[in-house]
Design a protein around this motif. Sequence first.
Motif, short mmCIF file in Angstrom:
data_model
loop_
_atom_site.label_atom_id
_atom_site.label_comp_id
_atom_site.label_asym_id
_atom_site.label_seq_id
_atom_site.Cartn_x
_atom_site.Cartn_y
_atom_site.Cartn_z
N ARG A 98 0.80 -1.21 0.00
CA ARG A 98 0.00 0.00 0.00
C ARG A 98 0.84 1.27 0.00
O ARG A 98 0.47 2.29 -0.58
CB ARG A 98 -0.93 0.04 1.24
N ASN A 99 1.99 1.22 0.65
CA ASN A 99 2.81 2.41 0.81
C ASN A 99 4.04 2.44 -0.10
O ASN A 99 4.84 3.36 -0.01
CB ASN A 99 3.26 2.56 2.26
N GLN A 147 4.43 3.12 -3.21
CA GLN A 147 4.56 4.26 -4.10
C GLN A 147 5.08 5.49 -3.39
O GLN A 147 5.75 6.34 -3.97
CB GLN A 147 3.23 4.56 -4.78
N TYR A 148 4.80 5.62 -2.09
CA TYR A 148 5.30 6.77 -1.32
C TYR A 148 6.73 6.59 -0.87
O TYR A 148 7.41 7.56 -0.60
CB TYR A 148 4.41 7.02 -0.10
N LEU A 149 7.16 5.33 -0.76
CA LEU A 149 8.53 5.07 -0.31
C LEU A 149 9.48 5.30 -1.45
O LEU A 149 10.60 5.63 -1.35
CB LEU A 149 8.66 3.63 0.22
#
Length: 162
Positions: free
Chosen positions: A157-158, A160-162
Motif C-alpha cells: 500500500r505504501n 509508491q510513497y517510499l
Amino acid sequence: MSQTNRILSLMPGKALAAEMLHALAKTCSGLVSRPVYFLPVSRHTNMDQEMASQMQDLFRKCQDDGGVLLILPEHLNSFRLLGVDKLAGKDDDRATSRVLLETRKWLDRNARDILDESDALLKPNFELIYTSGDATLLAGAPDRWNLTMQFLTIVQRNAQYL
C-alpha cells in the motif's frame, strides 16, 4: 593378480520387487547355485552395533558366496542415511554409525548395481525426501505468517510513497 568377487546388486522398482525376488530365487538359486539375499531396511529400523555388524557380515557372505543382493532404491538410501543419523546420537549410536558407514564404503567398492526399469528409477522427479525427527511447527506459527502477510500488505500500500 587375483580379482575379488563383486556383489551383484539388483534394484527393481517397488512394484516389481516381489516378482523379481520370486524369479531370482527360482532361477539363480536353482540353476546357477547363487544365493539370493533380500534385506529391506528402513530408517525406522532399530539399529544397534550388533545388528549393524550382522548386516556387514551378511554382505560379506553374499560376496563370498557369489550371491545376488536384491535391494530397493529406498532401502539403499535408508541404509546409507542410517549411518549419518546415528552420528549425532549417544556413544553407542556413534559406534553403530562407524560400522554402518564402514559397510557403506565397503558396498560402494564391492557391489555392482543393475537397475531394472532404469528409465523410471532415474527420472528427475523420482526423488526420495528423507526428513529427520518428528514434524514440529516452526516458532511463532501460525502468527508469524499472518504478521508477514500484514507487513507485506502495508509495504504494498505504501510502496509508491517510499
